[in-house]
Design a protein around this motif. Structure first.
Motif: not given
Length: 551
Positions: A249-263
Motif C-alpha cells: 500500500i505504501y509503495l506508491g506514496p514512498a516512491l513519490t516522496i523519494a522522486l520528489l525529494g531526490g529531484i
C-alpha cells in the motif's frame, strides 16, 4: 578513485579548506538560517496535517544528517512545501503510522538511487514536468491555507480541490475577521520587511509581532496552543508496527516522496553550485537524503529534502561548508528546547499568511507562462502534470508526466529522423586552428532536449568563461525543448557574468522560433545571432580587435 558515497565535509577537511575564518562565517550563517527555518518548519508541519513539533524535529535531525553526510557544500535540509500535499494525503488515508512507514521506505529508495548512481538521471527530468507539479503543489498549498486564513473552525474540509473551494464559498458568512486581518498583516510584513533588511526574514518578524499582539490584546483566534497544545521540549523514539501484508500500500506514496525529494534536493544543489562556483556529488547527496529520511521518522519527523530558499539564504549569509547546515539544526534544537512553549501563542492564521507567500514564491508562474509560449509538446506535459497534481494526485501526476514526456520525446526523435543530410546547413569553415585563443567555439550536435540539456549546460558554464567571445554553433540542432531553453539561458547568464559575449550561429528556423519565445535572443541581443559561422567569426574577430585597441 571515484567514490559513490563521499560527504563533502570529509573532502573539505582532507583538503584543509576549513579554517577558523570559515568556521566563524558558517556559524553566523547557520544561526540566521536557523531563524529563517523556524516559522517554515512549524508552518509546513501544520499544513501537512501533523503537529508543529514534527516539523521542528525534521529540521533538527534530518537537517543535521543531510549537512553532515551530504554531497553539497551548502545544502540546507528539512521539511519543504513540496511535501505538504503528499504528506497530507498519506496522513488522511493511512494515519501517522502510514506516514512513518512511507517515509522510511522513501529513504531506502533514495539510498538505492544513490548506490545505483541514478543521481545524474534524476537531473534529466523535463523542465515542463518540474514546473507543472511545482506550480500545482503551490496552488494546492495556497488552497489548504484558506481555511485558517478565514478562521473557519469546521474540521470537515473536503480533500478534493474543487470541493474544497465550494466549501469555502459556503462558509463565507462564518469568516473570523480577526483571522483575516492577521493573515493580511502577516503577508504584508513577510513581503515588505525585505525592503528594510534581508538579513532577518520577514516571516520571523511577522510571527513574533503578530503573536505578541494577539497574546497581549487577548484577541480571539485559533492558535497552535488552542489546536495542538504546547510544543513538547523532548524527543520520542517510536517503532512502527509494520504489517508485511499491507506493505504494498505504501509503495506508491514512498516512491513519490523519494522522486520528489531526490529531484528537489538535486535542483537545490545545482542552484547552490552556481552561487558558489562549486560542484556537488549527486549520488552522495541522494544517499544522505535517504539516510535522513530513514532515521527521522523514528523520532516523529516527516519527509525531508534540500530546501532551495534556505540553501540560498545560507549562501547569501556567508555559509560555505556543511558546518553552517549543522549549526542551523543545533539552533533550531535550542529554540525548541528552551523557547518551544512560546510557539503555542502563534495564530494559525499567521502561519497561513506565511505559507501563502511561500506558495506564491514556489509557483514559478513566470516559467509557467514562458512554457505556454513554447512548443505544443511542452505545453501538453506542463498542463497535464499541473492539472493532475491539482485535481487528482501528485503520485499520478509524476507517473503520467514522466511517461508522457518519454512518449513525446520518442515522437520528436522520429520526426528528427526525417531530416535528410542535404537539409543540414554545413559551413565552409571547419578548421578551428586559425581562430584567436580568446574566441571559444562550442558546437551542439543533435536534439537539445531534456536528456542532453543538463550536460550541454554544464559544459557551456565550465568552458565558456575562459574566453572573451563564445560562439555556439547550432547548425546540427533539429529541435530544442523548454528544458534546453531553460539550461541554455542559465548557462549564458553564468558566462555573461565574466563579461564574455555569447553568439549563436546556424540556427534552424524552427529552433529560432523557440529561442525567441523562450527569451534567449533577448538575453544575448539580436546582433549576436548569425546565419552562418563565418559571419559570427568575423564579428568575434572585430570584438577582439576592439578590445586589443582599448588595452
Amino acid at each position: 578513485m571515484k567514490y559513490i558515497f563521499k560527504p563533502k565535509l570529509i573532502s573539505l577537511w582532507q583538503h584543509k579548506l576549513i579554517d577558523k575564518n570559515t568556521i566563524t562565517k558558517d556559524v553566523l550563517a547557520g544561526l540566521v538560517v536557523g531563524i529563517v527555518a523556524l516559522p517554515l518548519a512549524i508552518a509546513f508541519a501544520v499544513a501537512s496535517g501533523v503537529s508543529p513539533e514534527k516539523g521542528l524535529i525534521t529540521a533538527v535531525i534530518a537537517g543535521f544528517i543531510i549537512s553532515l553526510l551530504g554531497g553539497s557544500r551548502v545544502q540546507i535540509g528539512g521539511p519543504t512545501g513540496a511535501f505538504v500535499i503528499i504528506v497530507y494525503a498519506i496522513v488522511e488515508a493511512h494515519g501517522l503510522e502510514g506516514l512513518m512507514i512511507s517515509t522510511i521506505m522513501a529513504g531506502i529508495f533514495l539510498i538505492a538511487f544513490g548506490l545505483l548512481k541514478l543521481g545524474t538521471l534524476l537531473k534529466f527530468i523535463p523542465h515542463p514536468l518540474v514546473v507543472g507539479f511545482t506550480s500545482g503543489i503551490a496552488l494546492v498549498i495556497f488552497s489548504i491555507q484558506v481555511k485558517d486564513a478565514m478562521g473557519i473552525v469546521s474540521s470537515g474540509v473536503p480533500s478534493a480541490f474543487i470541493d474544497k473551494w465550494l466549501f469555502y464559498f459556503r462558509h463565507i458568512p462564518d469568516v473570523n475577521l480577526n483571522a483575516l486581518w492577521i493573515t493580511l498583516v502577516t503577508i504584508l510584513i513577510t513581503v515588505g520587511f525585505k525592503k528594510i533588511t534581508t538579513r532577518i526574514p520577514g516571516s520571523f518578524i511577522a510571527i513574533i509581532a503578530v503573536s505578541a499582539v494577539v497574546a497581549i490584546a487577548n484577541i480571539e483566534v485559533a492558535t497552535i496552543g488552542s489546536v495542538f497544545g504546547e510544543i513538547p521540549a523532548k524527543f520520542h523514539f517510536d517503532m512502527p508496527a509494520v504489517s508485511w501484508e499491507k506493505i504494498h500500500i505504501y509503495l506508491g506514496p514512498a516512491l513519490t516522496i523519494a522522486l520528489l525529494g531526490g529531484i528537489e534536493s538535486l535542483l537545490s544543489a545545482v542552484v547552490s553550485d552556481g552561487m558558489i562556483g562549486s560542484n556537488h556529488r549527486s549520488n552522495t547527496e541522494l544517499i544522505s537524503q535517504g539516510i535522513a529520511n530513514v532515521v527521522t521518522p523514528f523520532f516523529g519527523g516527516i519527509p525531508a529534502t534540500g530546501a532551495i530558499a534556505r540553501t540560498a539564504t545560507n549562501v547569501k549569509n556567508g555559509g560555505r561548508t556543511p558546518i553552517a547546515g549543522m549549526v542551523h539544526s543545533v539552533t533550531l534544537l535550542l529554540i525548541m528546547l528552551f523557547f518551544g512553549k512560546y510557539a503555542a501563542l502563534i495564530p494559525l492564521s499567521c502561519l497561513a499568511g506565511i505559507l501563502m507567500v511561500v506558495a506564491y514564491n514556489m509557483s514559478e508562474w513566470k516559467s509557467f507562462v514562458s512554457i505556454l509560449k513554447g512548443s505544443f509538446f511542452d505545453i501538453i506535459v506542463l498542463l497535464t502534470t499541473f492539472f493532475l497534481t491539482v485535481l487528482v494526485d501528485l503520485t499520478v501526476a509524476i507517473e503520467v508526466g514522466i511517461v508522457l514526456a518519454s512518449l513525446l520525446f520518442m515522437k520528436r526523435m522520429a520526426d528528427v529522423a526525417k531530416y535528410s543530410d542535404n537539409e543540414i546547413d554545413v559551413d565552409v569553415i571547419e578548421n578551428y586552428s586559425h581562430i584567436p585563443r580568446e574566441v571559444g567555439i562550442f558546437e551542439i550536435s543533435g536534439p537539445f532536449f531534456f536528456g542532453s540539456a543538463k550536460q550541454y549546460g554544464e559544459w557551456l558554464k565550465s568552458s565558456g568563461q575562459k574566453y572573451d567571445v563564445l560562439i555556439i554553433r547550432m547548425r546540427h540542432v533539429p529541435f530544442i525543448d523548454s528544458t534546453g531553453v531553460h539550461n541554455l539561458k542559465e548557462a549564458i547568464r553564468n558566462i555573461q557574468k565574466r563579461n564574455t559575449r555569447v553568439m549563436l550561429s546556424g540556427i534552424k528556423p524552427e529552433v529560432g522560433k523557440v529561442l525567441v519565445k523562450g527569451g534567449v535572443l533577448e538575453l544575448i541581443g539580436e546582433k549576436s545571432v548569425f546565419l552562418n559561422f563565418g559571419e559570427a567569426l568575423d564579428e568575434a574577430r572585430g570584438v577582439q580587435n576592439d578590445k586589443s585597441i582599448d588595452h
